[in-house]
Design a protein around this motif. Structure first.
Motif, mmCIF file in Angstrom:
data_model
loop_
_atom_site.group_PDB
_atom_site.id
_atom_site.type_symbol
_atom_site.label_atom_id
_atom_site.label_comp_id
_atom_site.label_asym_id
_atom_site.label_seq_id
_atom_site.Cartn_x
_atom_site.Cartn_y
_atom_site.Cartn_z
ATOM 1 N N GLN A 192 45.787 35.975 39.475
ATOM 2 C CA GLN A 192 45.471 37.554 39.194
ATOM 3 C C GLN A 192 44.007 38.003 39.201
ATOM 4 O O GLN A 192 43.740 39.076 39.049
ATOM 5 N N PRO A 229 41.052 37.258 41.593
ATOM 6 C CA PRO A 229 40.369 36.798 43.017
ATOM 7 C C PRO A 229 39.151 36.553 42.851
ATOM 8 O O PRO A 229 38.491 35.706 43.268
ATOM 9 N N VAL A 230 38.657 37.479 42.254
ATOM 10 C CA VAL A 230 36.995 37.541 42.252
ATOM 11 C C VAL A 230 36.616 36.252 41.243
ATOM 12 O O VAL A 230 35.500 35.464 41.741
ATOM 13 N N ASN A 275 48.597 46.516 40.547
ATOM 14 C CA ASN A 275 48.379 46.031 41.850
ATOM 15 C C ASN A 275 48.462 44.520 41.869
ATOM 16 O O ASN A 275 47.830 43.884 42.521
ATOM 17 N N GLN A 331 48.921 42.552 45.264
ATOM 18 C CA GLN A 331 47.822 42.378 46.027
ATOM 19 C C GLN A 331 46.756 41.584 45.503
ATOM 20 O O GLN A 331 46.141 40.726 46.284
ATOM 21 N N ARG A 332 46.601 41.513 44.047
ATOM 22 C CA ARG A 332 45.641 40.631 43.374
ATOM 23 C C ARG A 332 46.437 39.117 43.468
ATOM 24 O O ARG A 332 45.464 38.199 43.621
ATOM 25 N N LEU A 360 48.166 37.872 46.351
ATOM 26 C CA LEU A 360 47.709 37.343 47.444
ATOM 27 C C LEU A 360 46.205 37.342 47.868
ATOM 28 O O LEU A 360 45.855 36.076 48.328
ATOM 29 N N ASP A 361 45.372 38.075 47.069
ATOM 30 C CA ASP A 361 43.966 37.870 47.437
ATOM 31 C C ASP A 361 43.432 36.530 46.530
ATOM 32 O O ASP A 361 42.599 35.883 47.045
ATOM 33 N N SER A 362 44.139 36.224 45.517
ATOM 34 C CA SER A 362 43.812 35.008 44.678
ATOM 35 C C SER A 362 44.041 33.793 45.644
ATOM 36 O O SER A 362 43.273 32.860 45.672
ATOM 37 N N THR A 383 44.306 33.660 48.940
ATOM 38 C CA THR A 383 43.049 33.791 49.959
ATOM 39 C C THR A 383 41.893 33.032 49.560
ATOM 40 O O THR A 383 41.199 32.471 50.332
ATOM 41 N N ALA A 384 41.639 33.386 48.207
ATOM 42 C CA ALA A 384 40.149 33.122 47.746
ATOM 43 C C ALA A 384 40.570 31.451 47.624
ATOM 44 O O ALA A 384 39.465 30.603 47.737
#
Length: 294
Positions: free
Chosen positions: A77, A79-80, A113, A116-117, A119-121, A123-124
């Motif tokens: 949750q 990704p950054v 969200n 999306q978090r 999926l972005d995680s 990807t990271a």
């Protein structure tokens, strides 16, 4: 906020105090007792979200300075924070479901969200050169029928390994509706793994630990000359992370740089089914029914 130095110091002291309680207990081997007094590994998981700790990278550096390996688990949750995370021995992402609806049901996420978090995680995670793992916990009747969706998530995060484990029932709780009926039998976990592998061509079933109701799927790059190298060379990792720190991060390294050959007894299909033959397994002698699901 607690400082990393204090957290590490007290964690090591608490670990050693717990081990000391086993001194003189019948059945405890002296060499195992002495080995247990030395902290070698740190699992940053179970309670809370360790990657949220603002000083997580400084804490990891302290661990590695003390020659302690680092296993960090995140719930995908943040990704950054995954992008900014410095190298760890092994980075896990909990993939508790493969669709938006089932993830909401199982994890009860805090963010609107959350999908999306999530999926972005993943990807990271794909950009991380060190060992990465998807941790799939199978909950019968909840998430065992989403094979194609799981396969799509694998292609997104490209993990080195996929750890598939049947959920562990820990008793009744007002926070969960899980019952023993949701715990898959080990052979059901095996069947799920084989069906998933058929959908992800770059992966194979590598290891099994029946006692934990768990199997390991590994990327084929860890199969060298027909042999699996899924284990970790911890001494080599410490050398590599030291070189990384000394160079200010310029000297990077990848998962294959510190892999070790998998022992035969840990391989899928071995008669030991993941139990180290050097150890003695004590079976319960009572007449109570076995509900371990394996």
């Amino acid at each position: 906020m607690d400082q990393p130095e204090m957290i590490l110091k007290e964690a090591m002291e608490n670990h050693q105090n717990m081990i000391k309680q086993f001194k003189g207990v019948p059945g405890v081997k002296l060499e195992r007792f002495e080995e247990g007094m030395k902290v070698k590994h740190c699992a940053l998981s179970l309670v809370g979200e360790p990657i949220m700790y603002p000083e997580i990278n400084r804490f990891l550096k302290l661990l590695h300075h003390c020659k302690i390996s680092s296993f960090l688990v995140t719930n995908a949750q943040f990704p950054v924070e995954i992008i900014n995370l410095k190298p760890v021995t092994q980075l896990y992402v909990s993939v508790d479901a493969s669709t938006k609806d089932s993830l909401k049901k199982i994890d009860r996420p805090l963010f609107k969200n959350f999908w999306q978090r999530f999926l972005d995680s993943l990807t990271a995670l794909a950009a991380k050169p060190q060992r990465t793992v998807y941790r799939l916990t199978l909950v019968k009747s909840w998430n065992v029928d989403e094979l194609q969706a799981y396969a799509e998530l694998v292609s997104l995060g490209c993990p080195d390994f996929i750890e598939v484990k049947g959920v562990t029932y820990c008793g009744e709780s007002s926070a969960s509706s899980l019952t023993m009926a949701n715990v898959p039998w080990h052979e059901e976990v095996v069947r799920f793994v084989w069906e998933l592998v058929d959908l992800i061509p770059d992966y194979e079933v590598a290891c099994e630990h029946e006692h934990s109701n768990c199997l390991l799927i590994a990327h084929r790059k860890f199969k060298i000359g027909g042999e699996w190298w899924t284990w970790i060379d911890y001494n080599r990792f410490q050398e590599l992370i030291q070189e990384y720190e000394d160079s200010g991060g310029a000297r990077t390294f990848c998962a294959e740089d510190y892999m070790a050959r998998t022992p035969h007894w840990a391989l899928f299909g071995a008669s030991e089914r993941g139990f180290d033959p050097k150890d003695t397994r004590h079976q319960r002698k009572s007449g109570s029914k076995n509900i371990a699901r394996c």
